[in-house]
Design a protein around this motif. Structure first.
Motif, PDB file in Angstrom:
ATOM      1  N   TRP A  38       0.846  -1.198   0.000  1.00 50.70           N
ATOM      2  CA  TRP A  38       0.000   0.000   0.000  1.00 50.70           C
ATOM      3  C   TRP A  38       0.879   1.244   0.000  1.00 50.70           C
ATOM      4  N   GLN A  39       0.684   2.093  -1.024  1.00 50.52           N
ATOM      5  CA  GLN A  39       1.493   3.296  -1.191  1.00 50.52           C
ATOM      6  C   GLN A  39       0.656   4.544  -0.927  1.00 50.52           C
ATOM      7  N   ASN A  54       4.005  -4.081   4.716  1.00 51.23           N
ATOM      8  CA  ASN A  54       3.520  -3.802   3.356  1.00 51.23           C
ATOM      9  C   ASN A  54       2.968  -2.387   3.210  1.00 51.23           C
ATOM     10  N   LEU A  55       3.239  -1.505   4.185  1.00 50.73           N
ATOM     11  CA  LEU A  55       2.819  -0.107   4.098  1.00 50.73           C
ATOM     12  C   LEU A  55       4.045   0.742   3.791  1.00 50.73           C
ATOM     13  N   ALA A  56       4.083   1.304   2.582  1.00 56.53           N
ATOM     14  CA  ALA A  56       5.249   2.068   2.134  1.00 56.53           C
ATOM     15  C   ALA A  56       5.265   3.456   2.758  1.00 56.53           C
ATOM     16  N   ALA A  57       6.422   4.080   2.760  1.00 55.59           N
ATOM     17  CA  ALA A  57       6.542   5.453   3.224  1.00 55.59           C
ATOM     18  C   ALA A  57       5.718   6.360   2.313  1.00 55.59           C
ATOM     19  N   PRO A  58       5.035   7.366   2.865  1.00 54.12           N
ATOM     20  CA  PRO A  58       4.198   8.234   2.024  1.00 54.12           C
ATOM     21  C   PRO A  58       5.029   9.076   1.071  1.00 54.12           C
ATOM     22  N   VAL A  59       4.449   9.374  -0.093  1.00 53.73           N
ATOM     23  CA  VAL A  59       5.099  10.244  -1.062  1.00 53.73           C
ATOM     24  C   VAL A  59       4.258  11.504  -1.240  1.00 53.73           C
ATOM     25  N   CYS A  60       4.948  12.611  -1.502  1.00 53.93           N
ATOM     26  CA  CYS A  60       4.259  13.873  -1.759  1.00 53.93           C
ATOM     27  C   CYS A  60       3.745  13.857  -3.192  1.00 53.93           C
ATOM     28  N   LEU A  61       2.442  13.957  -3.353  1.00 54.03           N
ATOM     29  CA  LEU A  61       1.853  13.873  -4.689  1.00 54.03           C
ATOM     30  C   LEU A  61       0.643  14.781  -4.783  1.00 54.03           C
ATOM     31  N   ASP A  62       0.700  15.713  -5.712  1.00 53.78           N
ATOM     32  CA  ASP A  62      -0.444  16.526  -6.125  1.00 53.78           C
ATOM     33  C   ASP A  62      -0.864  15.987  -7.480  1.00 53.78           C
ATOM     34  N   VAL A  63      -2.118  15.562  -7.609  1.00 57.77           N
ATOM     35  CA  VAL A  63      -2.537  14.885  -8.841  1.00 57.77           C
ATOM     36  C   VAL A  63      -2.349  15.741 -10.085  1.00 57.77           C
ATOM     37  N   THR A  64      -2.333  17.059  -9.926  1.00 60.11           N
ATOM     38  CA  THR A  64      -2.222  17.943 -11.089  1.00 60.11           C
ATOM     39  C   THR A  64      -0.775  18.242 -11.468  1.00 60.11           C
ATOM     40  N   GLU A  65       0.189  17.683 -10.700  1.00 53.46           N
ATOM     41  CA  GLU A  65       1.599  17.916 -10.990  1.00 53.46           C
ATOM     42  C   GLU A  65       2.276  16.598 -11.350  1.00 53.46           C
ATOM     43  N   GLN A  66       3.592  16.627 -11.485  1.00 54.85           N
ATOM     44  CA  GLN A  66       4.332  15.443 -11.908  1.00 54.85           C
ATOM     45  C   GLN A  66       4.201  14.314 -10.894  1.00 54.85           C
ATOM     46  N   TRP A  67       3.821  13.138 -11.375  1.00 55.71           N
ATOM     47  CA  TRP A  67       3.703  11.978 -10.496  1.00 55.71           C
ATOM     48  C   TRP A  67       5.044  11.253 -10.409  1.00 55.71           C
ATOM     49  N   PRO A  68       5.379  10.688  -9.258  1.00 59.37           N
ATOM     50  CA  PRO A  68       6.605   9.886  -9.161  1.00 59.37           C
ATOM     51  C   PRO A  68       6.449   8.560  -9.899  1.00 59.37           C
ATOM     52  N   VAL A  69       7.569   7.981 -10.267  1.00 57.48           N
ATOM     53  CA  VAL A  69       7.560   6.659 -10.885  1.00 57.48           C
ATOM     54  C   VAL A  69       7.417   5.620  -9.774  1.00 57.48           C
ATOM     55  N   LEU A  70       6.391   4.777  -9.875  1.00 58.82           N
ATOM     56  CA  LEU A  70       6.127   3.775  -8.847  1.00 58.82           C
ATOM     57  C   LEU A  70       6.162   2.387  -9.486  1.00 58.82           C
ATOM     58  N   PRO A  71       7.122   1.559  -9.096  1.00 52.86           N
ATOM     59  CA  PRO A  71       7.219   0.219  -9.697  1.00 52.86           C
ATOM     60  C   PRO A  71       6.066  -0.677  -9.268  1.00 52.86           C
ATOM     61  N   ASP A  72       5.725  -1.607 -10.133  1.00 57.92           N
ATOM     62  CA  ASP A  72       4.730  -2.646  -9.823  1.00 57.92           C
ATOM     63  C   ASP A  72       3.341  -2.077  -9.519  1.00 57.92           C
ATOM     64  N   LEU A  73       3.007  -0.933 -10.101  1.00 58.19           N
ATOM     65  CA  LEU A  73       1.700  -0.323  -9.850  1.00 58.19           C
ATOM     66  C   LEU A  73       0.597  -1.143 -10.520  1.00 58.19           C
TER      67      LEU A  73
END
Length: 209
Positions: A65-66, A89-108
């Motif tokens: 869970w990300q 299975n709980l990953a560290a939170p990432v800073c994400l604004d849906v309207t900006e650049q999304w990080p690359v997340l493996p195995d999504l």
């Protein structure tokens, strides 16, 4: 964040608690159990306090869970909940604004979005579905939860009052028309697989790429 209710602080630490998250987590979990794949990474958009992330990670292992959120306060709360619960299975939170650049997340393999569409401008909805259509693999799932209007009408007087309150706070916010959201999903290669009616006049909708 989770709905518009106030967040309560757990003791003196950074953990926040959302009453709505405590109320809706079990009905949403029931939908996720049937909709999500067995393995892979699930990106949660706008994780808010982090309580959903903890609850779902605990019950949906071995899925990873990300959690994510654009708010520093929310990110601190999510991290504090993660530290307290120590779920592998709980990953560290990432800073994400849906309207900006999304990080690359493996195995999504899936994206889960709870109570965001009505508490954000329409371009956030456009960005969410565009990125889901772009980043999910074939067979990947997008799950969205929240209130919706159907055929141009609110499904309950309480939703109409909620919509009016939202628009008074920000004219760009408001309960979305389900048909407009479905069209947006279709434009981005996502088909509606199931629409679940959940308590308090909310829908939990599953789209598959």
């Amino acid at each position: 964040m989770n709905s518009m209710d106030s967040l309560e602080r757990e003791g003196a630490d950074r953990r926040l608690s959302s009453p709505s998250a405590r109320r809706n987590r079990e009905p949403i979990l029931a939908v996720l159990r049937s909709a999500l794949p067995q393995t892979g990474r699930v990106l949660e958009i706008a994780s808010g306090s982090g309580e959903h992330a903890v609850h779902f990670a605990r019950h949906l292992a071995p899925l990873c869970w990300q959690p994510s959120d654009p708010s520093e306060t929310a990110l601190a709360s999510i991290a504090a909940w993660r530290e307290a619960e120590a779920l592998g299975n709980l990953a560290a939170p990432v800073c994400l604004d849906v309207t900006e650049q999304w990080p690359v997340l493996p195995d999504l393999v899936a994206i889960v979005c709870i109570n965001l569409l009505h508490i954000s401008p329409w371009d956030a909805s456009e960005a969410l579905f565009a990125e889901a259509g772009r980043r999910l693999p074939a067979g990947g799932v997008l799950v969205v939860y929240g209130p919706f209007r159907r055929h141009g009408k609110h499904t309950a007087p309480s939703n109409a009052a909620f919509d009016a309150d939202l628009r008074s706070r920000d004219s760009r916010w408001g309960v979305r028309d389900l048909e407009a959201v479905e069209a947006l999903a279709g434009d981005n290669g996502l088909r509606c697989e199931a629409t679940h009616e959940l308590p308090a006049n909310n829908l939990c909708i599953v789209w598959r790429r």
